[in-house]
Design a protein around this motif. Sequence first.
Motif, mmCIF file in Angstrom:
data_model
loop_
_atom_site.group_PDB
_atom_site.id
_atom_site.type_symbol
_atom_site.label_atom_id
_atom_site.label_comp_id
_atom_site.label_asym_id
_atom_site.label_seq_id
_atom_site.Cartn_x
_atom_site.Cartn_y
_atom_site.Cartn_z
ATOM 1 N N GLY A 295 0.827 -1.195 0.000
ATOM 2 C CA GLY A 295 0.000 0.000 0.000
ATOM 3 C C GLY A 295 0.863 1.246 0.000
ATOM 4 O O GLY A 295 2.069 1.179 0.239
ATOM 5 N N ARG A 296 0.221 2.355 -0.265
ATOM 6 C CA ARG A 296 0.903 3.652 -0.188
ATOM 7 C C ARG A 296 -0.127 4.708 0.158
ATOM 8 O O ARG A 296 -1.302 4.583 -0.156
ATOM 9 N N PHE A 297 0.344 5.724 0.838
ATOM 10 C CA PHE A 297 -0.542 6.820 1.213
ATOM 11 C C PHE A 297 -0.665 7.777 0.043
ATOM 12 O O PHE A 297 0.319 8.079 -0.637
ATOM 13 N N VAL A 298 -1.889 8.227 -0.195
ATOM 14 C CA VAL A 298 -2.158 9.150 -1.296
ATOM 15 C C VAL A 298 -3.084 10.262 -0.807
ATOM 16 O O VAL A 298 -3.914 10.051 0.083
ATOM 17 N N HIS A 299 -2.928 11.432 -1.387
ATOM 18 C CA HIS A 299 -3.858 12.538 -1.155
ATOM 19 C C HIS A 299 -4.961 12.418 -2.207
ATOM 20 O O HIS A 299 -4.676 12.231 -3.383
ATOM 21 N N VAL A 300 -6.203 12.523 -1.787
ATOM 22 C CA VAL A 300 -7.331 12.351 -2.702
ATOM 23 C C VAL A 300 -8.043 13.693 -2.882
ATOM 24 O O VAL A 300 -8.428 14.339 -1.904
ATOM 25 N N TYR A 301 -8.189 14.048 -4.165
ATOM 26 C CA TYR A 301 -8.947 15.224 -4.561
ATOM 27 C C TYR A 301 -10.052 14.763 -5.510
ATOM 28 O O TYR A 301 -9.795 13.993 -6.427
ATOM 29 N N LEU A 302 -11.271 15.253 -5.301
ATOM 30 C CA LEU A 302 -12.373 14.992 -6.217
ATOM 31 C C LEU A 302 -12.926 16.329 -6.679
ATOM 32 O O LEU A 302 -13.393 17.129 -5.863
ATOM 33 N N ASN A 303 -12.822 16.556 -7.993
ATOM 34 C CA ASN A 303 -13.285 17.816 -8.582
ATOM 35 C C ASN A 303 -12.668 19.016 -7.864
ATOM 36 O O ASN A 303 -13.347 19.997 -7.574
ATOM 37 N N GLY A 304 -11.396 18.903 -7.531
ATOM 38 C CA GLY A 304 -10.682 19.994 -6.898
ATOM 39 C C GLY A 304 -10.879 20.112 -5.401
ATOM 40 O O GLY A 304 -10.264 20.958 -4.765
ATOM 41 N N LEU A 305 -11.722 19.277 -4.815
ATOM 42 C CA LEU A 305 -11.980 19.315 -3.377
ATOM 43 C C LEU A 305 -11.129 18.259 -2.695
ATOM 44 O O LEU A 305 -11.146 17.081 -3.061
ATOM 45 N N TYR A 306 -10.377 18.675 -1.698
ATOM 46 C CA TYR A 306 -9.496 17.748 -0.976
ATOM 47 C C TYR A 306 -10.303 16.879 -0.030
ATOM 48 O O TYR A 306 -11.048 17.369 0.814
ATOM 49 N N TRP A 307 -10.183 15.547 -0.165
ATOM 50 C CA TRP A 307 -10.901 14.583 0.671
ATOM 51 C C TRP A 307 -10.028 13.984 1.750
ATOM 52 O O TRP A 307 -10.496 13.236 2.596
ATOM 53 N N GLY A 308 -8.728 14.219 1.701
ATOM 54 C CA GLY A 308 -7.858 13.740 2.771
ATOM 55 C C GLY A 308 -6.806 12.753 2.320
ATOM 56 O O GLY A 308 -6.579 12.533 1.141
#
Length: 189
Positions: free
Chosen positions: A15-28
């Motif tokens: 696994g790896r840690f990733v930053h998640v953005y949906l439509n420009g909104l940061y989800w964490g």
Amino acid sequence: MRETAAAMGQPAARGRFVHVYLNGLYWGLYNLAERPSAPFLAGIHGGKSADYDSRNSDKVLGGDTNAWGRLFAIVNAGVTNAAIWQQVSGLLDVTNFADYMLLNYYGANADWDHASNWYAGRRRDPPGQYQFLVWDGERTLEQVTDDRMDFDDDQSPSRLFQKLKTAGEFRSLFAARVRRHCLGDGVLT
């Protein structure tokens, strides 16, 4: 927990840690990880995913429950002699299982019953042994006084351990794995 299982020489999802953005909104921040199901097992042991029995806790993901049912019928009846131990070790990778249990007990896993947070699988054709794979181990190392050694839940890794610890062969194997991983420069030192 997955990285430690791999360091112990056991199969483990990466696994790896990733930053998640949906439509420009940061989800964490999320942990993007492989699922250690039949395709994963086929990738490390060969064959096709259809060749494997695979479970996510009490959910059958692939294959059938025939070997699983035999394994639990045997251990629930009691591992009382060498012939029964041979039957168990034909169905279960006992070294993998000892390491799996040692790691979960070391971390005092608090979220780990028959219905949640572990994977198991085995090659069905040709017949193989069940291996257990760490999954969803974030409820570990919470309190220094936590102790999960007496937990027992049928159709789960904890039940297998509670039944197998009565067998001298398993106690000897488990003690050897504790010495390997918890002493000297072992992974859990």
